[in-house]
Structures are given as C-alpha cells and as structure tokens.
Design a protein around this motif. Sequence first.
Motif, PDB file in Angstrom:
ATOM      1  N   ASN A   1      46.940 -15.972  57.321  1.00 16.78           N
ATOM      2  CA  ASN A   1      48.227 -15.287  57.418  1.00 16.78           C
ATOM      3  C   ASN A   1      47.993 -13.906  58.035  1.00 16.78           C
ATOM      4  O   ASN A   1      47.448 -13.015  57.410  1.00 16.78           O
ATOM      5  CB  ASN A   1      48.844 -15.136  56.021  1.00 16.78           C
ATOM      6  CG  ASN A   1      50.129 -14.312  56.050  1.00 16.78           C
ATOM      7  OD1 ASN A   1      50.770 -14.178  57.089  1.00 16.78           O
ATOM      8  ND2 ASN A   1      50.482 -13.750  54.898  1.00 16.78           N
ATOM      9  N   ASN A   2      48.404 -13.783  59.298  1.00 15.88           N
ATOM     10  CA  ASN A   2      48.210 -12.497  59.977  1.00 15.88           C
ATOM     11  C   ASN A   2      49.532 -11.759  59.990  1.00 15.88           C
ATOM     12  O   ASN A   2      50.278 -11.786  60.959  1.00 15.88           O
ATOM     13  CB  ASN A   2      47.718 -12.741  61.402  1.00 15.88           C
ATOM     14  CG  ASN A   2      47.526 -11.444  62.166  1.00 15.88           C
ATOM     15  OD1 ASN A   2      47.667 -10.356  61.607  1.00 15.88           O
ATOM     16  ND2 ASN A   2      47.212 -11.549  63.446  1.00 15.88           N
ATOM     17  N   THR A   3      49.813 -11.090  58.887  1.00 16.87           N
ATOM     18  CA  THR A   3      51.110 -10.442  58.814  1.00 16.87           C
ATOM     19  C   THR A   3      50.997  -9.007  59.295  1.00 16.87           C
ATOM     20  O   THR A   3      49.909  -8.480  59.523  1.00 16.87           O
ATOM     21  CB  THR A   3      51.660 -10.491  57.381  1.00 16.87           C
ATOM     22  OG1 THR A   3      53.006 -10.023  57.387  1.00 16.87           O
ATOM     23  CG2 THR A   3      50.840  -9.623  56.452  1.00 16.87           C
ATOM     24  N   TYR A   4      52.146  -8.382  59.452  1.00 15.65           N
ATOM     25  CA  TYR A   4      52.145  -6.971  59.811  1.00 15.65           C
ATOM     26  C   TYR A   4      51.590  -6.167  58.651  1.00 15.65           C
ATOM     27  O   TYR A   4      51.728  -6.533  57.485  1.00 15.65           O
ATOM     28  CB  TYR A   4      53.570  -6.483  60.087  1.00 15.65           C
ATOM     29  CG  TYR A   4      54.058  -6.805  61.475  1.00 15.65           C
ATOM     30  CD1 TYR A   4      53.382  -6.304  62.585  1.00 15.65           C
ATOM     31  CD2 TYR A   4      55.190  -7.574  61.667  1.00 15.65           C
ATOM     32  CE1 TYR A   4      53.840  -6.577  63.855  1.00 15.65           C
ATOM     33  CE2 TYR A   4      55.651  -7.849  62.939  1.00 15.65           C
ATOM     34  CZ  TYR A   4      54.972  -7.349  64.038  1.00 15.65           C
ATOM     35  OH  TYR A   4      55.436  -7.614  65.291  1.00 15.65           O
ATOM     36  N   ALA A   5      50.967  -5.073  58.986  1.00 11.73           N
ATOM     37  CA  ALA A   5      50.505  -4.156  57.951  1.00 11.73           C
ATOM     38  C   ALA A   5      50.683  -2.749  58.486  1.00 11.73           C
ATOM     39  O   ALA A   5      50.747  -2.547  59.696  1.00 11.73           O
ATOM     40  CB  ALA A   5      49.042  -4.418  57.629  1.00 11.73           C
ATOM     41  N   ILE A   6      50.805  -1.821  57.569  1.00  7.82           N
ATOM     42  CA  ILE A   6      50.900  -0.420  57.972  1.00  7.82           C
ATOM     43  C   ILE A   6      49.504   0.178  57.779  1.00  7.82           C
ATOM     44  O   ILE A   6      48.948   0.120  56.687  1.00  7.82           O
ATOM     45  CB  ILE A   6      51.934   0.325  57.111  1.00  7.82           C
ATOM     46  CG1 ILE A   6      53.317  -0.322  57.271  1.00  7.82           C
ATOM     47  CG2 ILE A   6      51.986   1.797  57.470  1.00  7.82           C
ATOM     48  CD1 ILE A   6      53.858  -0.294  58.684  1.00  7.82           C
ATOM     49  N   ALA A   7      48.964   0.732  58.880  1.00 10.99           N
ATOM     50  CA  ALA A   7      47.573   1.172  58.829  1.00 10.99           C
ATOM     51  C   ALA A   7      47.446   2.675  59.035  1.00 10.99           C
ATOM     52  O   ALA A   7      48.244   3.288  59.739  1.00 10.99           O
ATOM     53  CB  ALA A   7      46.767   0.446  59.903  1.00 10.99           C
ATOM     54  N   LEU A   8      46.441   3.251  58.382  1.00 14.49           N
ATOM     55  CA  LEU A   8      46.101   4.657  58.599  1.00 14.49           C
ATOM     56  C   LEU A   8      44.611   4.833  58.334  1.00 14.49           C
ATOM     57  O   LEU A   8      43.953   3.936  57.804  1.00 14.49           O
ATOM     58  CB  LEU A   8      46.946   5.595  57.725  1.00 14.49           C
ATOM     59  CG  LEU A   8      46.709   5.627  56.220  1.00 14.49           C
ATOM     60  CD1 LEU A   8      47.449   6.796  55.613  1.00 14.49           C
ATOM     61  CD2 LEU A   8      47.135   4.335  55.543  1.00 14.49           C
TER      62      LEU A   8
ATOM     63  N   GLN B   1      55.550 -13.990  55.966  1.00 12.64           N
ATOM     64  CA  GLN B   1      54.233 -14.525  56.292  1.00 12.64           C
ATOM     65  C   GLN B   1      54.164 -14.875  57.776  1.00 12.64           C
ATOM     66  O   GLN B   1      55.135 -15.359  58.345  1.00 12.64           O
ATOM     67  CB  GLN B   1      53.983 -15.777  55.457  1.00 12.64           C
ATOM     68  CG  GLN B   1      53.782 -15.440  54.002  1.00 12.64           C
ATOM     69  CD  GLN B   1      53.282 -16.632  53.231  1.00 12.64           C
ATOM     70  OE1 GLN B   1      53.752 -17.755  53.424  1.00 12.64           O
ATOM     71  NE2 GLN B   1      52.309 -16.392  52.370  1.00 12.64           N
ATOM     72  N   TYR B   2      53.035 -14.565  58.338  1.00 14.04           N
ATOM     73  CA  TYR B   2      52.795 -14.946  59.723  1.00 14.04           C
ATOM     74  C   TYR B   2      51.601 -15.880  59.743  1.00 14.04           C
ATOM     75  O   TYR B   2      50.482 -15.483  60.008  1.00 14.04           O
ATOM     76  CB  TYR B   2      52.556 -13.711  60.593  1.00 14.04           C
ATOM     77  CG  TYR B   2      53.810 -12.888  60.789  1.00 14.04           C
ATOM     78  CD1 TYR B   2      54.615 -13.093  61.895  1.00 14.04           C
ATOM     79  CD2 TYR B   2      54.192 -11.930  59.851  1.00 14.04           C
ATOM     80  CE1 TYR B   2      55.779 -12.361  62.074  1.00 14.04           C
ATOM     81  CE2 TYR B   2      55.345 -11.191  60.019  1.00 14.04           C
ATOM     82  CZ  TYR B   2      56.143 -11.411  61.128  1.00 14.04           C
ATOM     83  OH  TYR B   2      57.291 -10.698  61.300  1.00 14.04           O
ATOM     84  N   ILE B   3      51.896 -17.155  59.405  1.00 18.99           N
ATOM     85  CA  ILE B   3      50.839 -18.154  59.362  1.00 18.99           C
ATOM     86  C   ILE B   3      50.560 -18.626  60.788  1.00 18.99           C
ATOM     87  O   ILE B   3      51.487 -19.029  61.497  1.00 18.99           O
ATOM     88  CB  ILE B   3      51.291 -19.380  58.527  1.00 18.99           C
ATOM     89  CG1 ILE B   3      51.882 -18.946  57.179  1.00 18.99           C
ATOM     90  CG2 ILE B   3      50.165 -20.381  58.373  1.00 18.99           C
ATOM     91  CD1 ILE B   3      50.870 -18.580  56.149  1.00 18.99           C
ATOM     92  N   GLY B   4      49.302 -18.551  61.182  1.00 15.30           N
ATOM     93  CA  GLY B   4      48.950 -18.979  62.533  1.00 15.30           C
ATOM     94  C   GLY B   4      49.001 -20.487  62.670  1.00 15.30           C
ATOM     95  O   GLY B   4      48.524 -21.204  61.800  1.00 15.30           O
ATOM     96  N   MET B   5      49.616 -20.982  63.742  1.00 14.53           N
ATOM     97  CA  MET B   5      49.714 -22.430  63.959  1.00 14.53           C
ATOM     98  C   MET B   5      49.899 -22.726  65.440  1.00 14.53           C
ATOM     99  O   MET B   5      50.414 -21.906  66.183  1.00 14.53           O
ATOM    100  CB  MET B   5      50.893 -22.998  63.165  1.00 14.53           C
ATOM    101  CG  MET B   5      52.191 -22.246  63.361  1.00 14.53           C
ATOM    102  SD  MET B   5      53.521 -22.854  62.308  1.00 14.53           S
ATOM    103  CE  MET B   5      52.869 -22.536  60.674  1.00 14.53           C
ATOM    104  N   PRO B   6      49.471 -23.900  65.874  1.00 14.86           N
ATOM    105  CA  PRO B   6      49.671 -24.246  67.285  1.00 14.86           C
ATOM    106  C   PRO B   6      51.139 -24.580  67.534  1.00 14.86           C
ATOM    107  O   PRO B   6      51.734 -25.325  66.761  1.00 14.86           O
ATOM    108  CB  PRO B   6      48.801 -25.497  67.490  1.00 14.86           C
ATOM    109  CG  PRO B   6      48.008 -25.669  66.232  1.00 14.86           C
ATOM    110  CD  PRO B   6      48.730 -24.961  65.147  1.00 14.86           C
TER     111      PRO B   6
END
Lengths: 245, 505
Positions: free
Chosen positions: B120-127, B223-228
């Motif tokens: 699951n490559n979801t958005y995240a807030i990074a610092l 959720q950003y589940i990776g799929m073809p």
Amino acid sequence: MSSSCVEFLNVSKSFQDKTVIKNVSVQLPLDATTALVGESGSGKSTLLRLINGLVVPDSGQVLLAGRPIDYKSLPDLRRTMGFAVQGAGLFPHLTVRENITLVASLEGWSNRKIIERYSELFDLLALSEEFSDRYPHMLSGGQQQRVSLCRAMMLDPPLMLLDEPFSALDPITRRNIQDEFVTLQRIEKRSVILVTHDMGEARKLAEFLVIIRDGEVVQEGAVSEVELNPVDEYVSRLFDQEGAN
Amino acid sequence: MNWFVFPLLMILGLFSAVAEAEKQTVVVASKNFNESYLLSEMLSQMLEAEGYEVERKYGLGGTLVCYEALRNGEVDLYPEYSGTLGRAILKVSDASPSTERLNQLLDESPLEVLDSFGFNNTYAIALKDSLAKRLKLERVSQLSEQTELRVAFGLEFLNREDGWPGLSALYGLTQNPTGIEHGLAYQAIDDGKIDITDAYSTDGDLLRYKLTTLIDDRQYFPQYIGMPFVRKELPQEVKAVVNQLAGKIDDQLMRDLNASVVIDGKSFAEVASQFLVESKITTRDVAHNTGGKGLIDLIPESLLENTLVHLKLTSIALALGCLVGFPLGILVFRSATLSRVVVYVAGLMQTVPSIALLALMIPLFGIGQVPAVIALFLYSLLPILRNTITALLTIDPLLKSIAEAIGLTRYQQLRHVLVPMAAPTILAGVKTAAVISIGTATLAAFIGAGGLGEPIVTGLALNSTELILQGAIPAALLAIFVELLFEGLEKLLVKPHMLQNQLVN
C-alpha cells in the motif's frame, strides 16, 4: 477615335464621409503634358489614381482612349502607364537594375531588349552605369527620383502618371531633372499627366492646365490661356504663389 | 515409419516456432516516478521470460496520460493504485475500494485490474527527521499548530480531491502550500528551502533524505494498493504471467527495492531482475541482456538517439508550422478582422500549458511522436503566423500601392515585393518557433515520444540531477545551435540593409 488620352465623365468619389471628387468631367489631351494643379487636399492625387484604377469611382466613368476602364484587367492596363511619385518609392530589397527591369522581365522581354532599353534610359536621365547594382538607400534623393522615372518609362508606356515627382528634391537637382524631363518629352513624345501644387513647375513642364479646388475642376485650358484669363481669385493666387518654393 | 516422422516433427517444430514468433507484443507503460518504472520493468521482464516481445513506454506524464493511453489501446498495461483509480479516474467516494469493487465499476469499460502486488503506497506527509524531533511532530493533526512551516506539494497532490484540499479541510490546516514538481521536492527539503512535502509511503527516498512521515491519525488517506491495470482483451496467458507478481511485494520490500535504485544507484532492470530471481518468479537473469548496466550509464549511449528524435520532432513540427502559418498569414493579412481572429486562436493555443496540451492530444492521437509533433506544431504556429501577418501589414503603404500601380498581379506583388520585404521578420518568427519547439519538446517524453526529455523525465523520477542535466544541457546547446543556424540563414537570405528595420519578436 478620340483626341484625349483620358476622359472623366461625371466622376465622383468619397472616402468614408468625405467627398473628394465631385462630379468631375474633363478631357485630357493626347500626346501632351497636362498638369493637375491645386492646393494640397484639393483631390488632384485622387484624380490621378482614378486613372490607373488605384481608386475606383463611386459614380461616373473614366475613359482611356475612349474606352471605359476594365477593372478586371488592371495589371495589363497599368503596364501601359508609367507611374512615379514623390520620394521615388523604390523597392528597398531590389537593386537599381532590378527596380527598373522587374516588370519588363515579367512581361517576358528578351534580355537583349531589356539591356538596350535600360541603357537608353540611363543615358537619357544621366545615370551612371555603376549605380546599377546598388540598392536604393545608397543613392541620393535626385538619383533615386531619376531611377524612379526610368522605372516608369521602361515599358515605353504611351501614358505617364506623375504625382509630384520632383517636389522632395533640392532646388538645383529639381531644376536639372525638370530640364531632363523637358528634353525627354521632346524625344519620346507621349501623354503625361503631372500632379503638382507648384504653378512654376506646371508652366515649365506642361502645355495644358487643369485647376482643381475641393474636388472640382475650376478651370482648364492651355497654360497661357489660363494665365491670361484666370476665372477667379483661387486661380490667380496659384499663379502668384509661383516660385514660392 | 521413422523416415517420415522426423521431417514431420521438423515441420511441426517450425509451426510452433512461427506460433512462438507470433506471440503478441505487449506494450508496458509506467508513470514518471521511480516505483512505477520498477514495477513495470518487473512485469516486462516476466513477460519477456515467457517469450513475449515487450515494448516499454515508461515515464508517461501522470495518471491521466497513462489512463487515456490504456483506454485508447496504445498501451496494454501499467501499474496503478486502487485509491488513484477510485478517486481520480472512476470518481467514486469509497475511501479504499477493493479489487472486486474496482472491477465492478470497470464493468462497462474495456479495462480491468488484476490481483494486487501486495503493498500500500499511500500518500504521506514528510519532513526532516531532525525537524520532526525538534518540534516533537509525530501526527498530522499537530500540523494545525505549526502554521509557520513552509509547505510545498507535488502538483498532483496539491490539486487532487484526495490530496491537500481534503486533508486540509479534515485536519483544519491553514498553511498555504506552493506547488512543486514532485521530483524536486526532496531536493528542496534537503536544501532547507521547504519544510514539508507530500511523499509516497514506499518511497526509497525517505531513507536517502532522512525523512520522517507523520501518522495519519484521522485515517484521511485512502489506501493506494498497487495493482496491474490492464486491457480486458489481453490474452489469458499474458494476464496469468502478470498475476505471478500478485501478493509478492509488501510495503517494506517495496521501499527497499525503491531504495536500491534511488540510493544504491542500481538500474531498474538490475533491481527488477534480482528480485524476480530471488523470489523465484523467473530463473533467467534478464538484466544481463543490457550488459548489467544501470539506466544512468545507458543514457549517454542513447544521447545521439535522443538528440535525433528531438530534432525529428521539432523539425517536423516546425516544417508543418511554416507550411500552415506562412500561407495562412498571406491569406488573411489583407483582412484586419480575419488576421485578428487567426492570431487570437493561435495565441489561445499558446496559453494552454504544454503538458495539458499534450494530455489533450491523447484521446485524439494516442501517445508517442504523432501527438507530440501535433502539439509542437500548434505551439510553433503563433510566432510564424503573427510575424508573417505583422510583417506584411507594416510594409510602407506607398510601396504597396506602387507595386500595384506598376502593373504587378496580386501574386507578383506577393512574390516580388511583399514577401521579400517581409522575409526578415518572417524568418525571425520561424527562429522563435524553432527555439520554443526545442524547449517544449523536452515535455514530449511525458507522452512517450522520446527525445531529450527522456533523461529529464527519468532524472526527475530518480531525483538525479546528473540525469536531468544529460537532457537539459544538450537541449540548451541545441537551442543555441538553432539560434546560430538561423543567424547564418538570415545572413544568407536577407540583405544586411533589410535587417535594420526588422521587427524584433
């Protein structure tokens, strides 16, 4: 069939709301020089441009050698009329030679004929052969105007239309070219219509006068006739101003 | 019977060889970021291992470009994410649609998703780790008190409904973020130019730049589940090959694989191949086909090819621009109204941002060089048209009337007087168009057209300044070269005294 080179028949022309030519009817004689004289804004240049179709009349007719202008074949018609204006109006991207011979070569003249006529005109107008490959901006005003006259005469047209061709020149150059023009007229006799505001020039170059004011013909006739019997104050004033420039 | 069995077998063998050769070419695309390249490369290698020809169209510019290309059949498959599919493409409100739900929604379309890869490559807030420690930041909700932080987001995140607009509304965040190309955001955060940006949770760069992600304490991000994401019409065998990757990659593994590329500098092909062999999906080490070289090393070899493609795109577009702009200008210049309409329409084209114009081309012309050339052509039209019209209009009216009065026909007036006099200005317009085209053509890589934009796009995906420069420097040199070329052309074609009163564009 007609003893006039150009005839205006009840010709009127307006630009936007301004009437520039008002019901003009006049005949200009064949094989002579006619000067259209008037103050600036009198409509004399418009009258000249009605002859080669640069201006089309709103009403009335312009007849050339007795026939109405065929506006569908203007390019052919215009090649029978030389045209020269104040400031010469040479094409800056063409050499002197190209400026003069452009239309002749488009007409399909042979190289030999072109060279012959070209050299002849260069002699007549006292131009030096070394100018041939120069561009107009490299010439003086007088030289440019001589080239412009060569261009107008290249096809040996029976009719020449000249719009104040000498007025931007200094007095000495102007007098010289005027003299050359008089000589030319004796050699190559043709109909010339000269627009000028200078009565001195008109008297020197023309046999006939057409006096114009506010788009109307005030008086017409042989130069001496008009000078002796001016119809009104405007005409005599034009003679009085002679030599002012 | 032996004597005839052998030739029969040979013939049969030949047939099967022909059948093998006729196995269809599969077009695999990727978006223009690291993970998408890597997943696509895995799928490509798996297909190649099964004997399929694969055409790689990597680095397409964003979701819309990929989706349109897939829908148009320009592309057979690419890796997509469930959340993106649901919200950005299918426009449904479910936070995290399942594979079944997505396929239900796609029922009418020629497309479907296959089994998910597992992460699951979801958005995240990074610092920065250091900044998070100093401000004791752990959760997104704490950001509402940190209004002075400088925030910049990738344009997609900034504008997507499931990005910043929804996030700021839910958490009551009042920062005013600026937009930044995602590939540049980490560099900016590393240089201390910005404090906070969006990130992908499986991003290998999180490790490289020592970034912390904040906990989404109100479960905003779907959720950003990776799929073809594939075309339904693909043969079952192809889908079966693709499905071998199902469930094989979890979050941690994906981040590590990504890091092998962005931190260790390995090529996509190398990382993909190594993974496929280690997880026993394929046996052959396909990366050796490329000599084991990293993508970065491969680029200089393709510099010439990229430059040639770049020149091809721009010169065709420019030639079309001249072929249309020049006659059109001549046709309309005598009418003030028509001239105005034509210049306005051409000007309108110019105001459409290049990437948007390229995206708009896809439904009409698909992806690749054709839509790129058409877009570049539309851009080159304005300078050529405008200069042609202006040049013809500004010629001294006295000279125009003399050209008429000496008995030139309309064509002769154009041929001998008007066009030669307008030539310097028209040429300047063509020069402007050429330089614009060379710059804009770098964006054509976003729709798979290749050219010098390719290393730039890949460089942005990899955060590799080196790669970006490998496209940017030749493109700049090319622009200078073209400028010089036109100066030479000008000297050759235009007399010096005609240049003085030229209108400068």
